[in-house]
Design a protein around this motif. Structure first.
Motif, PDB file in Angstrom:
ATOM      1  N   SER A  98       3.605  -0.012   2.943  1.00 12.68           N
ATOM      2  CA  SER A  98       4.928   0.612   2.895  1.00 12.68           C
ATOM      3  C   SER A  98       5.112   1.434   4.166  1.00 12.68           C
ATOM      4  N   GLY A  99       6.358   1.624   4.562  1.00 16.48           N
ATOM      5  CA  GLY A  99       6.626   2.437   5.737  1.00 16.48           C
ATOM      6  C   GLY A  99       6.113   3.856   5.574  1.00 16.48           C
ATOM      7  N   ALA A 100       6.257   4.412   4.369  1.00 12.01           N
ATOM      8  CA  ALA A 100       5.808   5.784   4.119  1.00 12.01           C
ATOM      9  C   ALA A 100       4.292   5.899   4.244  1.00 12.01           C
ATOM     10  N   ALA A 101       3.569   4.907   3.724  1.00 10.19           N
ATOM     11  CA  ALA A 101       2.109   4.931   3.826  1.00 10.19           C
ATOM     12  C   ALA A 101       1.667   4.814   5.276  1.00 10.19           C
ATOM     13  N   ALA A 102       2.346   3.935   6.032  1.00 10.11           N
ATOM     14  CA  ALA A 102       2.003   3.776   7.448  1.00 10.11           C
ATOM     15  C   ALA A 102       2.236   5.068   8.214  1.00 10.11           C
ATOM     16  N   GLU A 103       3.357   5.717   7.966  1.00  6.93           N
ATOM     17  CA  GLU A 103       3.651   6.980   8.635  1.00  6.93           C
ATOM     18  C   GLU A 103       2.605   8.042   8.293  1.00  6.93           C
ATOM     19  N   TYR A 104       2.184   8.076   7.049  1.00  7.14           N
ATOM     20  CA  TYR A 104       1.175   9.047   6.620  1.00  7.14           C
ATOM     21  C   TYR A 104      -0.159   8.792   7.317  1.00  7.14           C
ATOM     22  N   LEU A 105      -0.573   7.547   7.376  1.00  2.00           N
ATOM     23  CA  LEU A 105      -1.858   7.224   7.993  1.00  2.00           C
ATOM     24  C   LEU A 105      -1.882   7.603   9.470  1.00  2.00           C
ATOM     25  N   VAL A 106      -0.742   7.452  10.129  1.00  2.00           N
ATOM     26  CA  VAL A 106      -0.652   7.826  11.542  1.00  2.00           C
ATOM     27  C   VAL A 106      -0.634   9.336  11.711  1.00  2.00           C
ATOM     28  N   ALA A 107       0.240  10.005  10.967  1.00  2.00           N
ATOM     29  CA  ALA A 107       0.475  11.431  11.184  1.00  2.00           C
ATOM     30  C   ALA A 107      -0.607  12.318  10.585  1.00  2.00           C
ATOM     31  N   GLN A 108      -1.137  11.946   9.421  1.00  3.30           N
ATOM     32  CA  GLN A 108      -2.064  12.817   8.707  1.00  3.30           C
ATOM     33  C   GLN A 108      -3.522  12.393   8.808  1.00  3.30           C
ATOM     34  N   CYS A 109      -3.769  11.126   9.110  1.00  6.06           N
ATOM     35  CA  CYS A 109      -5.148  10.618   9.120  1.00  6.06           C
ATOM     36  C   CYS A 109      -5.643  10.257  10.518  1.00  6.06           C
ATOM     37  N   VAL A 118       0.867  -1.171   0.000  1.00 11.81           N
ATOM     38  CA  VAL A 118       0.000   0.000   0.000  1.00 11.81           C
ATOM     39  C   VAL A 118       0.909   1.228   0.000  1.00 11.81           C
ATOM     40  N   THR A 119       0.741   2.098  -0.974  1.00 15.35           N
ATOM     41  CA  THR A 119       1.567   3.287  -1.120  1.00 15.35           C
ATOM     42  C   THR A 119       0.740   4.546  -0.881  1.00 15.35           C
ATOM     43  N   LEU A 120       1.420   5.678  -0.858  1.00  9.88           N
ATOM     44  CA  LEU A 120       0.714   6.955  -0.763  1.00  9.88           C
ATOM     45  C   LEU A 120      -0.209   7.147  -1.964  1.00  9.88           C
ATOM     46  N   ALA A 121       0.223   6.674  -3.126  1.00  9.66           N
ATOM     47  CA  ALA A 121      -0.627   6.775  -4.321  1.00  9.66           C
ATOM     48  C   ALA A 121      -1.908   5.972  -4.151  1.00  9.66           C
ATOM     49  N   ASP A 122      -1.810   4.791  -3.527  1.00 10.06           N
ATOM     50  CA  ASP A 122      -3.013   3.976  -3.282  1.00 10.06           C
ATOM     51  C   ASP A 122      -3.969   4.699  -2.334  1.00 10.06           C
ATOM     52  N   VAL A 160      -7.696   1.147   9.205  1.00  9.51           N
ATOM     53  CA  VAL A 160      -7.447   1.011   7.770  1.00  9.51           C
ATOM     54  C   VAL A 160      -6.889  -0.377   7.479  1.00  9.51           C
ATOM     55  N   ALA A 161      -7.573  -1.111   6.609  1.00  7.22           N
ATOM     56  CA  ALA A 161      -7.179  -2.480   6.289  1.00  7.22           C
ATOM     57  C   ALA A 161      -6.748  -2.588   4.836  1.00  7.22           C
ATOM     58  N   MET A 162      -5.699  -3.340   4.592  1.00  5.70           N
ATOM     59  CA  MET A 162      -5.243  -3.679   3.243  1.00  5.70           C
ATOM     60  C   MET A 162      -5.908  -4.969   2.802  1.00  5.70           C
ATOM     61  N   TYR A 163      -6.527  -4.926   1.621  1.00  2.00           N
ATOM     62  CA  TYR A 163      -7.047  -6.145   1.011  1.00  2.00           C
ATOM     63  C   TYR A 163      -6.187  -6.479  -0.198  1.00  2.00           C
ATOM     64  N   SER A 164      -5.504  -7.628  -0.130  1.00  2.00           N
ATOM     65  CA  SER A 164      -4.642  -8.050  -1.229  1.00  2.00           C
ATOM     66  C   SER A 164      -5.152  -9.308  -1.920  1.00  2.00           C
ATOM     67  N   GLY A 165      -6.208  -9.916  -1.376  1.00  2.00           N
ATOM     68  CA  GLY A 165      -6.708 -11.175  -1.924  1.00  2.00           C
ATOM     69  C   GLY A 165      -5.856 -12.370  -1.536  1.00  2.00           C
ATOM     70  N   TRP A 166      -4.952 -12.184  -0.584  1.00  2.00           N
ATOM     71  CA  TRP A 166      -3.989 -13.233  -0.238  1.00  2.00           C
ATOM     72  C   TRP A 166      -4.646 -14.476   0.341  1.00  2.00           C
ATOM     73  N   TYR A 220      11.106  -3.416   8.750  1.00  2.00           N
ATOM     74  CA  TYR A 220       9.779  -3.481   9.363  1.00  2.00           C
ATOM     75  C   TYR A 220       9.202  -2.075   9.541  1.00  2.00           C
ATOM     76  N   GLY A 221       9.218  -1.313   8.433  1.00  2.00           N
ATOM     77  CA  GLY A 221       8.798   0.076   8.485  1.00  2.00           C
ATOM     78  C   GLY A 221       7.362   0.279   8.913  1.00  2.00           C
ATOM     79  N   ALA A 222       6.468  -0.590   8.451  1.00  2.00           N
ATOM     80  CA  ALA A 222       5.056  -0.431   8.819  1.00  2.00           C
ATOM     81  C   ALA A 222       4.840  -0.759  10.297  1.00  2.00           C
ATOM     82  N   HIS A 223       5.427  -1.846  10.763  1.00  2.00           N
ATOM     83  CA  HIS A 223       5.336  -2.165  12.191  1.00  2.00           C
ATOM     84  C   HIS A 223       5.845  -0.995  13.036  1.00  2.00           C
ATOM     85  N   THR A 224       6.989  -0.462  12.652  1.00  2.00           N
ATOM     86  CA  THR A 224       7.596   0.613  13.427  1.00  2.00           C
ATOM     87  C   THR A 224       6.718   1.854  13.433  1.00  2.00           C
ATOM     88  N   ALA A 225       6.160   2.206  12.260  1.00  2.00           N
ATOM     89  CA  ALA A 225       5.331   3.402  12.171  1.00  2.00           C
ATOM     90  C   ALA A 225       4.030   3.254  12.952  1.00  2.00           C
TER      91      ALA A 225
END
Length: 271
Positions: free
Chosen positions: A189-200, A137-141, A158-164, A220-225
């Motif tokens: 992605s770590g950047a998307a996780a950081e955005y969701l926390v800080a901006q959303c 999941v990216t900022l573009a997504d 916020v949940a990611m659906y990948s069909g996995w 483990y960027g998403a875990h960390t964020a």
């Protein structure tokens, strides 16, 4: 075939099995014939179960043991049935508390109950995950989701659906290990996780895979964020395709054992 220890427990209704009986191979063979229950379609009641049925066959993070289940009381002896369960905290559909990533952070019993009931946002990356096992999941997504559905609600989950989950019919493809034993599966992605926390201002995030991060992220960027900001995560969600991208409410039946870093949970979506 059951081990002699399980047969004895079932016959005698012994109340105190050994730790080896509960957590060892005996516990695993008790349900070895079971296979993961397939995800089910959304019921008409407006409640969708986002939880996989926990069995010894359900994939776990490489190196972790599967759950074990040993009968310790039977109806034929005493009138009640009971199992002793053995599993690591991060098994099946489960919660990650902040303490899972950050030493000294909030543990399972310290999570705010208000954060466990939240607006549900589902970001669908299944199209790119179908051809790229390391999709994220990216900022573009996130921006694409907003262009279609409006702003992310305040204090959302916020949940990611990948069909996995479609890969559960062949568990090795769900783990998707490469030649070095490294799993490959989608995540944030770590950047998307950081955005969701800080901006959303989200309260938590979830995935239908085994990790908030894609399998190849060494940091483990998403875990960390997420966890580093005091949010929680839920991994191995089911049935996300059965809920709308926006408008549902998620209810996370989080574990509450003192000092826990997480644990199996029952997750429902109210549509």
């Amino acid at each position: 075939m059951c081990s002699p220890e399980i047969v004895r427990l079932a016959r005698d209704g012994a109340p105190r099995p050994s730790r080896r009986a509960v957590f060892g191979l005996a516990g695993l063979t008790a349900l070895a014939a079971m296979t993961p229950a397939p995800a089910v379609a959304a019921p008409r009641s407006g409640v969708v179960d986002l939880t996989h049925t926990l069995t010894p066959q359900l994939p776990v993070w490489p190196g972790n043991p599967p759950m074990g289940m040993v009968p310790v009381a039977v109806h034929a002896s005493g009138g009640f049935g009971q199992f002793a369960l053995g599993y690591w905290e991060h098994t099946g559909t489960h919660l990650d508390a902040p303490a899972h990533r950050v030493a000294g952070a909030a543990t399972t019993e310290a999570l705010a109950v208000d954060d466990l009931v939240a607006p549900l946002v589902v970001i669908d990356i299944s199209a790119k995950a179908a051809t790229d096992a390391d999709a994220v999941v990216t900022l573009a997504d996130i921006n694409d989701w907003r262009s279609r559905h409006g702003e992310i609600p305040d204090r959302a989950f916020v949940a990611m659906y990948s069909g996995w989950e479609q890969r559960l019919a062949a568990p090795s493809t769900f783990l998707n290990l490469d030649g070095n034993g490294k799993p490959h599966a989608p995540g944030f992605s770590g950047a998307a996780a950081e955005y969701l926390v800080a901006q959303c201002g989200i309260v938590g995030a979830g995935v239908d895979t085994l990790s908030l991060d894609c399998g190849i992220d060494p940091d483990y960027g998403a875990h960390t964020a997420f966890l580093g900001a005091g949010r929680y995560g839920v991994e191995m969600l089911a049935n996300l395709a059965a809920v709308p991208p926006k408008g549902a409410t998620v209810v996370v039946g989080a574990p509450k054992h003192a000092g826990g870093t997480g644990g199996p949970c029952r997750v429902l979506a109210l549509t």
